[in-house]
Design an enzyme around this catalytic site. Structure first.
Site, PDB file in Angstrom:
ATOM      1  N   ASN A   9      -8.579  -7.133  -2.669  1.00 49.58           N
ATOM      2  CA  ASN A   9      -7.903  -7.870  -1.598  1.00 49.58           C
ATOM      3  C   ASN A   9      -8.957  -8.760  -0.950  1.00 49.58           C
ATOM      4  O   ASN A   9      -9.801  -8.269  -0.204  1.00 49.58           O
ATOM      5  CB  ASN A   9      -7.315  -6.882  -0.578  1.00 49.58           C
ATOM      6  N   LYS A  11      -8.574 -10.902   1.254  1.00 48.28           N
ATOM      7  CA  LYS A  11      -8.250 -11.217   2.658  1.00 48.28           C
ATOM      8  C   LYS A  11      -8.465 -12.724   2.892  1.00 48.28           C
ATOM      9  O   LYS A  11      -8.249 -13.507   1.971  1.00 48.28           O
ATOM     10  CB  LYS A  11      -9.065 -10.327   3.611  1.00 48.28           C
ATOM     11  N   HIS A  96       0.023  -4.252   4.793  1.00 44.16           N
ATOM     12  CA  HIS A  96      -1.389  -3.987   5.097  1.00 44.16           C
ATOM     13  C   HIS A  96      -1.529  -3.744   6.605  1.00 44.16           C
ATOM     14  O   HIS A  96      -0.847  -4.383   7.403  1.00 44.16           O
ATOM     15  CB  HIS A  96      -2.265  -5.171   4.659  1.00 44.16           C
ATOM     16  N   GLU A  98      -3.659  -4.686   8.643  1.00 40.60           N
ATOM     17  CA  GLU A  98      -4.003  -5.893   9.418  1.00 40.60           C
ATOM     18  C   GLU A  98      -2.758  -6.710   9.733  1.00 40.60           C
ATOM     19  O   GLU A  98      -2.648  -7.316  10.800  1.00 40.60           O
ATOM     20  CB  GLU A  98      -5.049  -6.720   8.641  1.00 40.60           C
ATOM     21  N   GLU A 168      -4.516   3.624   2.943  1.00 40.20           N
ATOM     22  CA  GLU A 168      -5.690   2.989   3.549  1.00 40.20           C
ATOM     23  C   GLU A 168      -5.838   3.477   4.991  1.00 40.20           C
ATOM     24  O   GLU A 168      -5.226   2.905   5.903  1.00 40.20           O
ATOM     25  CB  GLU A 168      -5.539   1.470   3.556  1.00 40.20           C
ATOM     26  N   GLY A 174     -13.155  -1.710   6.342  1.00 36.59           N
ATOM     27  CA  GLY A 174     -14.175  -2.643   6.810  1.00 36.59           C
ATOM     28  C   GLY A 174     -15.210  -2.017   7.724  1.00 36.59           C
ATOM     29  O   GLY A 174     -15.985  -2.719   8.374  1.00 36.59           O
ATOM     30  N   SER A 214     -13.333   0.883   2.566  1.00 36.88           N
ATOM     31  CA  SER A 214     -14.773   0.959   2.263  1.00 36.88           C
ATOM     32  C   SER A 214     -15.058   1.605   0.907  1.00 36.88           C
ATOM     33  O   SER A 214     -16.026   2.354   0.766  1.00 36.88           O
ATOM     34  CB  SER A 214     -15.534   1.680   3.386  1.00 36.88           C
TER      35      SER A 214
HETATM   36  P1  13P Z   1     -12.648  -2.732   2.780  1.00 37.54           P
HETATM   37  O1  13P Z   1     -12.838  -2.336   1.339  1.00 37.54           O
HETATM   38  O2  13P Z   1     -13.416  -3.970   3.137  1.00 37.54           O
HETATM   39  O3  13P Z   1     -12.881  -1.588   3.707  1.00 37.54           O
HETATM   40  O4  13P Z   1     -11.114  -3.137   2.942  1.00 37.54           O
HETATM   41  C1  13P Z   1     -10.122  -2.288   2.467  1.00 37.54           C
HETATM   42  C2  13P Z   1      -8.828  -2.985   2.550  1.00 37.54           C
HETATM   43  O5  13P Z   1      -8.316  -3.235   3.635  1.00 37.54           O
HETATM   44  C3  13P Z   1      -8.194  -3.404   1.297  1.00 37.54           C
HETATM   45  O6  13P Z   1      -6.892  -3.844   1.502  1.00 37.54           O
END
Ligand code: 13P
Length: 251
Positions: A9, A11, A96, A98, A168, A174, A214
């Protein structure tokens, strides 16, 4: 046998030019180095979907990071499932954390997104996961179960088998803090048993459940060795082809 999926992803990262370079590298290394039973997916920004689709090979599937829940119409700035399918997208991230947090997406809206994506033949990568506070209060399992119930449990058994679920935990996204292998396996097993309670064990056994938060080359092996973890949804580490592919090779 459940499908193994390693999805990146990106982002809101990479210009189109940078994305083309990264996608080309991922496609080449995947073809040469990743076992053929691992499905590699890259979920790129909308603007990069059409150009990136031209540089992928049959080993790497194209994914979007969101989709609008309506078929078409006066929704300025939005992208429909039909549009995604028209440029070769086959996976789409739905729900997601976010998007839930910054764009107020609700479980009911996400159910609509799942439906419209599936009607276009797209595979939803459906995300669920709790906050740290919910985990500390001991309500994390019920919370994740309710996300699944409210956004997916209207589907038929045939359709739910086509969905890929990504657990997740928000506190691991992150942050550099990964769920331990035991924490992740525990939640994945709970998710599978929640699916089994609605659809039966045989159906639940066929559904791939990815871990995200992560995930990096140095912790992927332990996570991917867990019985109920069928792959990863990778943010930061998917922005470097070598790191991303080394996760895909960790099985
Ligand atoms: P990270 O791997 O940067 O923690 O992000 C995970 C994520 O949100 C994947 O959709």
């Amino acid at each position: 046998m459940r499908k193994k999926v390693i999805a990146g992803n990106w982002k809101m990262n990479k210009t189109v030019e940078e994305g083309l370079a990264l996608a080309t590298e991922v496609a080449n290394i995947t073809k040469d180095e990743v076992p053929s039973d691992v499905q590699v997916v890259i979920c790129v920004p909308y603007i990069a979907l059409a150009p990136v689709s031209k540089v992928l090979n049959s080993r790497v599937a194209l994914g979007a990071q969101n989709v609008h829940q309506k078929e078409s119409g006066a929704y300025t700035g939005e992208i429909s499932a039909t549009m995604l399918a028209s440029v070769g997208v086959s996976y789409v991230i739905i729900g997601h954390s976010e998007r839930r947090e910054y764009f107020g997406e609700t479980n009911a809206q996400l159910a609509e997104k799942v439906n419209i994506a599936m009607a276009q033949g797209l595979t939803p990568l459906f995300c669920c996961g709790e906050t740290l506070q919910q985990r500390e209060q001991g309500i994390h399992i019920d919370f994740v179960n309710s996300q699944l119930t409210e956004s997916l449990f209207h589907l038929s058994a045939e359709d739910i088998k086509k969905v890929v679920i990504a657990y997740e935990p928000i506190w691991a996204i992150g942050t550099g803090v990964t769920a331990s292998d035991e924490q992740a396996q525990e939640m994945h097993a709970k998710i599978r048993s929640h699916l089994a309670s609605k659809y039966g064990a045989a159906v639940a056994d066929e559904i791939s459940i990815l871990y995200g938060g992560s995930m990096k080359p140095d912790n992927a092996k332990g996570l991917l060795a867990c019985k109920d973890i069928d792959g990863g949804l990778i943010g930061g580490a998917s922005l470097k082809a070598r790191d991303f592919i080394s996760i895909a090779k960790s099985y």
